[in-house]
Scaffold this active site. Structure first.
Site, mmCIF file in Angstrom:
data_model
loop_
_atom_site.group_PDB
_atom_site.id
_atom_site.type_symbol
_atom_site.label_atom_id
_atom_site.label_comp_id
_atom_site.label_asym_id
_atom_site.label_seq_id
_atom_site.Cartn_x
_atom_site.Cartn_y
_atom_site.Cartn_z
ATOM 1 N N GLU A 138 0.830 -1.219 0.000
ATOM 2 C CA GLU A 138 0.000 0.000 0.000
ATOM 3 C C GLU A 138 0.858 1.260 0.000
ATOM 4 O OE1 GLU A 138 -2.965 -0.257 3.118
ATOM 5 O OE2 GLU A 138 -4.242 -1.513 1.867
ATOM 6 N N GLU A 196 -5.672 -8.266 -0.846
ATOM 7 C CA GLU A 196 -6.387 -7.975 0.404
ATOM 8 C C GLU A 196 -7.817 -7.599 0.061
ATOM 9 O OE1 GLU A 196 -4.798 -5.192 3.263
ATOM 10 O OE2 GLU A 196 -2.738 -5.710 2.705
HETATM 11 C C1 BG6 Z 1 -4.492 -2.568 4.714
HETATM 12 C C2 BG6 Z 1 -3.182 -3.061 5.203
HETATM 13 O O1 BG6 Z 1 -4.481 -1.188 4.893
HETATM 14 O O2 BG6 Z 1 -5.663 -2.928 5.331
HETATM 15 C C3 BG6 Z 1 -3.257 -4.102 6.293
HETATM 16 O O3 BG6 Z 1 -2.325 -3.490 4.177
HETATM 17 C C4 BG6 Z 1 -4.438 -3.789 7.182
HETATM 18 O O4 BG6 Z 1 -2.037 -4.097 6.950
HETATM 19 C C5 BG6 Z 1 -5.713 -3.880 6.360
HETATM 20 O O5 BG6 Z 1 -4.532 -4.567 8.323
HETATM 21 C C6 BG6 Z 1 -6.975 -3.646 7.146
HETATM 22 O O6 BG6 Z 1 -6.862 -2.480 7.891
HETATM 23 P P1 BG6 Z 1 -7.209 -2.476 9.423
HETATM 24 O O7 BG6 Z 1 -6.834 -1.149 9.905
HETATM 25 O O8 BG6 Z 1 -8.660 -2.721 9.510
HETATM 26 O O9 BG6 Z 1 -6.404 -3.557 10.035
#
Ligand code: BG6
Length: 478
Positions: free
Chosen positions: A176, A377
């Site tokens: 990211e 993700e």
């Molecule tokens: C992304 C990241 O921003 O989203 C992860 O690459 C992160 O590291 C994921 O955990 C979800 O975000 P959060 O803040 O809900 O854990």
């Protein structure tokens, strides 16, 4: 094609600092996340100068995969994962970041993890830096403000490429990398670049100048990887939160076009090997001079990526004449004219739920870059309730089912070349933005709470069995 290809990479995604724990074991040094305290929805995580004895740092122990890796990998195998996306903790390999020689014990840890994965038929997909910059590089060199950090990153990349060249095929440089475009949230420049903006500094100018170093580091790592193993596939990784226009008012359309540049700036350089025209104009207008040296432009050109990986959680909206009114400013924030989307519901953390947006994003990114894409993700952060007969996370299943349906439409109807899908936090981990445990994404529950209490026991949620069947049927049954 009426079905996803048999080679489709179903998996799960994690990041070293959010699940490994063992923050100071095996010779590991502190990284920038090791000085992040816990926050909550609306309560930012604080960055302490060093590791302080009287603070609680949720990432230090995380879910202790470091001690449990065999048991956890056995669960991933039972789930049927074909790939596991995770990162290599930079400070396990170079505890301070500027050493000449790597830490052998850290390298051995990943040998063991990758061997265990491969033994179960799970291929590791590796991010080189998932917010894990050595704290020493942040404190002593100012993070990616310094050009020296480019060399340290490339050395780290070369060491792990060489060591794992027969165990890992898919790599990503920076996770990211575009979060830092939101310069108003100190968390992002800290975790992307190891930078805290000082008083009197212009945050945007600091961000762009250090971004040049990161883009250079990414490109040089790609070139190094190609020399070490020409069969590597090395990608860029961005958070893609599409910006929709609020209406068909031409000014809303243009406001969205401009806001989306915040999403495209980094991949435009990493895919095309040069700065896009709109960025050059903005830099000139703001009087920002990038620290470009002789040879940099050629390096950016030579180090373009093989594929584009991205995270997709939500979408956002801009209205040309609005001042910022969107209810959440994390990740989707920073848009000065952002507004809520009246058509979408949100999670308890204010992240919109927009499965159609995934098809839109896949189509947009593929047509813009014409490179294979990889969804590394996607997921739903929610509170889970442990009941006597299990953890019934229907909302999460519904979220995944609709997103996978949209993903299939992109592949089967729009012709997008998609490598795979690795939902975020396949096992519950520490939340990145809030440091909480209760914002859970996993299909495997971990008994640990926000204060670090709990037995660490692992339990399968209903989504575990559901996803197991999705993988077994190659996405036909969702
Ligand atoms: C992304 C990241 O921003 O989203 C992860 O690459 C992160 O590291 C994921 O955990 C979800 O975000 P959060 O803040 O809900 O854990």
């Amino acid at each position: 094609m009426t079905q996803l290809p048999e080679s489709f990479l179903w998996g799960g995604a994690l990041a070293a600092h959010q699940f490994e724990g063992g923050w100071n074991k095996g010779g590991k040094g502190p990284s920038v996340v090791d000085v992040l305290t816990a926050g909550a929805h609306g309560v930012p995580r604080r960055i302490t100068d060093q590791v302080e004895a009287d603070e609680f740092y949720p990432n230090h122990e995380a879910i202790d995969f470091y001690s449990n890796y065999k048991e956890d990998i056995a669960l991933f195998a039972e789930l049927g994962l074909k790939v596991l996306r995770t990162s290599i903790g930079w400070t396990r390999i170079f505890p301070k970041g500027d050493e000449a020689e790597p830490n052998e014990e850290g390298l051995r840890f990943y040998d063991k993890v990758f061997d265990e994965l491969l033994k179960h038929g799970i291929k590791p997909v590796i991010t080189l830096s998932h917010f894990e910059i050595p704290l020493h590089l942040a404190r002593e060199y100012g993070g990616f403000r310094s050009r020296k950090v480019v060399d340290f990153f490339v050395r780290f990349a070369e060491v792990v490429f060489e060591r794992y060249k027969d165990k890992v095929e898919y790599w990503m440089t920076f996770n990211e990398i575009n979060n830092q475009m939101d310069v108003n949230n100190p968390l992002f420049l800290w975790t992307n670049a190891g930078i805290q903006v000082e008083e009197g500094e212009d945050a945007r100018s600091v961000m762009y100048q250090s971004a040049h170093h990161q883009l250079l580091a990414s490109a040089r790592a790609v070139a190094a990887g190609r020399r070490i193993n020409p069969d590597f596939k090395i990608g860029a990784m961005v958070s893609h939160v599409p910006v929709y226009p609020y209406s068909c008012h031409p000014k809303d359309i243009m406001a969205a076009e401009i806001a989306n540049r915040e999403r495209f700036f980094f991949p435009d350089v990493q895919v095309r090997g040069k700065y896009p025209a709109y960025a050059l104009k903005e830099l000139a207008q703001l009087g920002i001079v990038l620290p470009v040296e002789a040879g940099d432009e050629a390096d950016l050109k030579a180090g373009t990526v093989d594929y584009l990986a991205f995270s997709y959680y939500m979408s956002t909206v801009v209205k040309h004449d609005a001042v910022h009114t969107a209810s959440d400013s994390m990740i989707n924030g920073g848009l000065k004219n952002g507004v809520d989307n009246p058509y979408l519901a949100s999670s308890d953390w204010g992240w919109t739920i927009d499965p159609h947006g995934l098809r839109y994003v896949l189509s947009t990114l593929y047509n813009r870059y014409q490179l294979p894409l990889f969804i590394v993700e996607n997921g739903f952060g929610a509170v889970d309730v442990v009941e006597a007969d299990g953890i019934h996370d229907e909302t999460r299943i519904d979220y995944f089912s609709k997103h996978i349906a949209a993903m299939k439409e992109a592949v089967l109807e729009d012709g997008v070349d998609l490598i795979g899908y690795t939902p975020w936090g396949i096992i519950d981990v520490v939340s990145f933005t809030t440091g909480e445990m209760k914002k859970r994404y996993g299909m495997i529950y971990v008994d640990r709470d926000n204060e670090g209490q709990g037995s660490m026991e692992r339990m399968k949620k209903d989504s575990f069995y559901w996803y197991q069947n999705v993988i077994a049927t190659n996405g036909q049954e969702i």
